[in-house]
Write a protein that holds these residues in place. Structure first.
Motif, PDB file in Angstrom:
ATOM      1  N   ARG A  67       0.838  -1.200   0.000  1.00  0.00           N
ATOM      2  CA  ARG A  67       0.000   0.000   0.000  1.00  0.00           C
ATOM      3  C   ARG A  67       0.868   1.244   0.000  1.00  0.00           C
ATOM      4  O   ARG A  67       1.975   1.254   0.526  1.00  0.00           O
ATOM      5  N   ARG A  68       0.346   2.296  -0.578  1.00  0.00           N
ATOM      6  CA  ARG A  68       1.071   3.535  -0.795  1.00  0.00           C
ATOM      7  C   ARG A  68       1.430   4.264   0.493  1.00  0.00           C
ATOM      8  O   ARG A  68       2.511   4.809   0.639  1.00  0.00           O
ATOM      9  N   GLY A  69       0.503   4.332   1.439  1.00  0.00           N
ATOM     10  CA  GLY A  69       0.719   5.151   2.633  1.00  0.00           C
ATOM     11  C   GLY A  69       0.538   6.618   2.283  1.00  0.00           C
ATOM     12  O   GLY A  69      -0.120   6.961   1.301  1.00  0.00           O
ATOM     13  N   LEU A  70       1.124   7.480   3.074  1.00  0.00           N
ATOM     14  CA  LEU A  70       1.039   8.921   2.824  1.00  0.00           C
ATOM     15  C   LEU A  70       2.449   9.497   2.713  1.00  0.00           C
ATOM     16  O   LEU A  70       3.293   9.245   3.569  1.00  0.00           O
ATOM     17  N   THR A  71       2.675  10.261   1.672  1.00  0.00           N
ATOM     18  CA  THR A  71       3.964  10.927   1.499  1.00  0.00           C
ATOM     19  C   THR A  71       4.021  12.156   2.396  1.00  0.00           C
ATOM     20  O   THR A  71       3.007  12.593   2.950  1.00  0.00           O
ATOM     21  N   ALA A  72       5.193  12.739   2.486  1.00  0.00           N
ATOM     22  CA  ALA A  72       5.345  13.979   3.251  1.00  0.00           C
ATOM     23  C   ALA A  72       4.453  15.073   2.671  1.00  0.00           C
ATOM     24  O   ALA A  72       3.845  15.858   3.410  1.00  0.00           O
ATOM     25  N   ALA A  73       4.339  15.120   1.348  1.00  0.00           N
ATOM     26  CA  ALA A  73       3.461  16.114   0.708  1.00  0.00           C
ATOM     27  C   ALA A  73       1.999  15.843   1.040  1.00  0.00           C
ATOM     28  O   ALA A  73       1.230  16.778   1.311  1.00  0.00           O
ATOM     29  N   ASP A  74       1.593  14.569   1.034  1.00  0.00           N
ATOM     30  CA  ASP A  74       0.213  14.216   1.405  1.00  0.00           C
ATOM     31  C   ASP A  74      -0.095  14.675   2.828  1.00  0.00           C
ATOM     32  O   ASP A  74      -1.156  15.244   3.098  1.00  0.00           O
ATOM     33  N   ILE A  75       0.822  14.401   3.734  1.00  0.00           N
ATOM     34  CA  ILE A  75       0.622  14.746   5.146  1.00  0.00           C
ATOM     35  C   ILE A  75       0.533  16.260   5.309  1.00  0.00           C
ATOM     36  O   ILE A  75      -0.291  16.767   6.070  1.00  0.00           O
ATOM     37  N   TRP A  76       1.347  16.991   4.586  1.00  0.00           N
ATOM     38  CA  TRP A  76       1.284  18.455   4.634  1.00  0.00           C
ATOM     39  C   TRP A  76      -0.071  18.956   4.132  1.00  0.00           C
ATOM     40  O   TRP A  76      -0.706  19.794   4.770  1.00  0.00           O
ATOM     41  N   VAL A  77      -0.525  18.430   3.004  1.00  0.00           N
ATOM     42  CA  VAL A  77      -1.818  18.847   2.450  1.00  0.00           C
ATOM     43  C   VAL A  77      -2.938  18.546   3.443  1.00  0.00           C
ATOM     44  O   VAL A  77      -3.802  19.396   3.701  1.00  0.00           O
ATOM     45  N   ASN A  79      -2.801  18.153   6.717  1.00  0.00           N
ATOM     46  CA  ASN A  79      -2.713  18.893   7.969  1.00  0.00           C
ATOM     47  C   ASN A  79      -2.755  20.405   7.823  1.00  0.00           C
ATOM     48  O   ASN A  79      -3.312  21.087   8.680  1.00  0.00           O
ATOM     49  N   VAL A  80      -2.183  20.926   6.779  1.00  0.00           N
ATOM     50  CA  VAL A  80      -2.196  22.378   6.599  1.00  0.00           C
ATOM     51  C   VAL A  80      -3.433  22.807   5.817  1.00  0.00           C
ATOM     52  O   VAL A  80      -4.207  23.641   6.279  1.00  0.00           O
ATOM     53  N   VAL A  81      -3.668  22.213   4.656  1.00  0.00           N
ATOM     54  CA  VAL A  81      -4.808  22.624   3.846  1.00  0.00           C
ATOM     55  C   VAL A  81      -6.125  22.116   4.436  1.00  0.00           C
ATOM     56  O   VAL A  81      -7.068  22.876   4.618  1.00  0.00           O
ATOM     57  N   CYS A  82      -6.168  20.836   4.775  1.00  0.00           N
ATOM     58  CA  CYS A  82      -7.443  20.242   5.193  1.00  0.00           C
ATOM     59  C   CYS A  82      -7.727  20.393   6.689  1.00  0.00           C
ATOM     60  O   CYS A  82      -8.815  20.063   7.118  1.00  0.00           O
ATOM     61  N   VAL A  83      -6.793  20.850   7.469  1.00  0.00           N
ATOM     62  CA  VAL A  83      -7.082  21.117   8.886  1.00  0.00           C
ATOM     63  C   VAL A  83      -6.980  22.618   9.142  1.00  0.00           C
ATOM     64  O   VAL A  83      -7.961  23.254   9.521  1.00  0.00           O
ATOM     65  N   TRP A  84      -5.820  23.206   8.925  1.00  0.00           N
ATOM     66  CA  TRP A  84      -5.655  24.620   9.251  1.00  0.00           C
ATOM     67  C   TRP A  84      -6.628  25.488   8.466  1.00  0.00           C
ATOM     68  O   TRP A  84      -7.288  26.352   9.039  1.00  0.00           O
ATOM     69  N   PHE A  85      -6.719  25.253   7.167  1.00  0.00           N
ATOM     70  CA  PHE A  85      -7.565  26.132   6.358  1.00  0.00           C
ATOM     71  C   PHE A  85      -9.042  25.795   6.478  1.00  0.00           C
ATOM     72  O   PHE A  85      -9.889  26.670   6.349  1.00  0.00           O
ATOM     73  N   LEU A 159     -20.908  14.941   7.991  1.00  0.00           N
ATOM     74  CA  LEU A 159     -20.707  14.374   6.658  1.00  0.00           C
ATOM     75  C   LEU A 159     -19.419  14.899   6.027  1.00  0.00           C
ATOM     76  O   LEU A 159     -18.638  14.130   5.445  1.00  0.00           O
ATOM     77  N   ALA A 160     -19.163  16.197   6.138  1.00  0.00           N
ATOM     78  CA  ALA A 160     -17.946  16.787   5.572  1.00  0.00           C
ATOM     79  C   ALA A 160     -16.697  16.160   6.194  1.00  0.00           C
ATOM     80  O   ALA A 160     -15.740  15.815   5.480  1.00  0.00           O
ATOM     81  N   VAL A 161     -16.706  15.965   7.504  1.00  0.00           N
ATOM     82  CA  VAL A 161     -15.545  15.398   8.190  1.00  0.00           C
ATOM     83  C   VAL A 161     -15.367  13.919   7.828  1.00  0.00           C
ATOM     84  O   VAL A 161     -14.241  13.461   7.621  1.00  0.00           O
ATOM     85  N   ILE A 162     -16.448  13.189   7.709  1.00  0.00           N
ATOM     86  CA  ILE A 162     -16.359  11.780   7.309  1.00  0.00           C
ATOM     87  C   ILE A 162     -15.812  11.663   5.893  1.00  0.00           C
ATOM     88  O   ILE A 162     -14.948  10.820   5.612  1.00  0.00           O
ATOM     89  N   ILE A 163     -16.276  12.505   4.994  1.00  0.00           N
ATOM     90  CA  ILE A 163     -15.771  12.499   3.612  1.00  0.00           C
ATOM     91  C   ILE A 163     -14.280  12.816   3.594  1.00  0.00           C
ATOM     92  O   ILE A 163     -13.500  12.167   2.880  1.00  0.00           O
ATOM     93  N   ALA A 167     -11.458  10.216   2.273  1.00  0.00           N
ATOM     94  CA  ALA A 167     -10.549  10.565   1.175  1.00  0.00           C
ATOM     95  C   ALA A 167      -9.096  10.301   1.581  1.00  0.00           C
ATOM     96  O   ALA A 167      -8.301   9.789   0.783  1.00  0.00           O
ATOM     97  N   ILE A 168      -8.756  10.623   2.814  1.00  0.00           N
ATOM     98  CA  ILE A 168      -7.395  10.371   3.305  1.00  0.00           C
ATOM     99  C   ILE A 168      -7.124   8.861   3.336  1.00  0.00           C
ATOM    100  O   ILE A 168      -6.081   8.396   2.883  1.00  0.00           O
ATOM    101  N   ALA A 169      -8.076   8.102   3.863  1.00  0.00           N
ATOM    102  CA  ALA A 169      -7.916   6.635   3.924  1.00  0.00           C
ATOM    103  C   ALA A 169      -7.801   6.039   2.533  1.00  0.00           C
ATOM    104  O   ALA A 169      -6.972   5.146   2.297  1.00  0.00           O
ATOM    105  N   TYR A 170      -8.585   6.537   1.594  1.00  0.00           N
ATOM    106  CA  TYR A 170      -8.523   6.034   0.216  1.00  0.00           C
ATOM    107  C   TYR A 170      -7.140   6.312  -0.377  1.00  0.00           C
ATOM    108  O   TYR A 170      -6.524   5.422  -0.967  1.00  0.00           O
ATOM    109  N   ARG A 171      -6.652   7.524  -0.198  1.00  0.00           N
ATOM    110  CA  ARG A 171      -5.343   7.880  -0.762  1.00  0.00           C
ATOM    111  C   ARG A 171      -4.228   7.019  -0.155  1.00  0.00           C
ATOM    112  O   ARG A 171      -3.353   6.537  -0.857  1.00  0.00           O
ATOM    113  N   ALA A 172      -4.291   6.807   1.146  1.00  0.00           N
ATOM    114  CA  ALA A 172      -3.235   6.049   1.823  1.00  0.00           C
ATOM    115  C   ALA A 172      -3.269   4.571   1.465  1.00  0.00           C
ATOM    116  O   ALA A 172      -2.227   3.906   1.429  1.00  0.00           O
TER     117      ALA A 172
END
Length: 176
Positions: A67-77, A79-85, A159-163, A167-172
């Motif tokens: 399985r792919r897991g999450l790259t450093a770029a994925d984790i940044w997106v 945590n910064v884009v999908c959490v902070w923003f 619903l927004a948080v579950i989606i 999406a994160i689980a699917y990518r990983a």
């Protein structure tokens, strides 16, 4: 340059969290204190979770090499884009309609419940578990206690948080 940002962003979270907490009295944000605290508390959680790349290593070990897991770029997106923003958007939404503050509550409680479920299922610690249990659960209860919201906003927020988490689980979990 972006590679360094993706690798080292987490080390800005403790001082940024303290700065945000200190700025609340001056912010004039007009949003409930626990909603505002969701961002700095999330930053503290992110430090526990991602210092020394703990979460990526944990996830890769959990998913296995196929399985792919999450790259450093994925984790940044995430945590910064999908959490902070997303939390910044919650601040704007809640300043117009305080009911949208429950979105911050769902963001932290879903994350906390996932950490707890992993700990029970795996019978061991996972990166971010302690702050999820000790900070996120009480914060979510506080948010839900002080932010009245109609059922429609609760459902839309959940619903927004579950989606987002799906999406994160699917990518990983995609093949490597």
């Amino acid at each position: 340059m972006l590679n360094r940002i993706f690798q080292y962003w987490v080390y800005a979270t403790p001082p940024a969290a303290l700065l945000l907490i200190g700025l609340y009295p001056l912010s004039g944000a007009g949003i409930a204190l626990p909603v505002y605290l969701a961002l700095p508390i999330y930053m503290i959680h992110q430090f526990e979770e991602h210092d020394a790349d703990r979460f990526a290593v944990f996830l890769k070990g959990l998913l296995g090499p196929e399985r792919r897991g999450l790259t450093a770029a994925d984790i940044w997106v995430v945590n910064v884009v999908c959490v902070w923003f997303v939390l910044l958007a919650v601040f704007y939404l809640a300043s117009g309609n305080p009911a949208w503050g429950v979105l911050a509550g769902y963001l932290v409680i879903v994350n906390a419940l996932l950490h707890a479920a992993w700990a029970v299922r795996l019978r061991r610690y996972n990166p971010g578990l302690w702050t999820a249990l000790l900070l996120f659960l009480p914060l979510a209860v506080w948010i839900f206690a002080v932010v009245p919201a109609p059922l429609s906003i609760h459902l839309a927020s959940l619903l927004a948080v579950i989606i987002l988490h799906a999406a994160i689980a699917y990518r990983a979990s995609r093949p490597a």
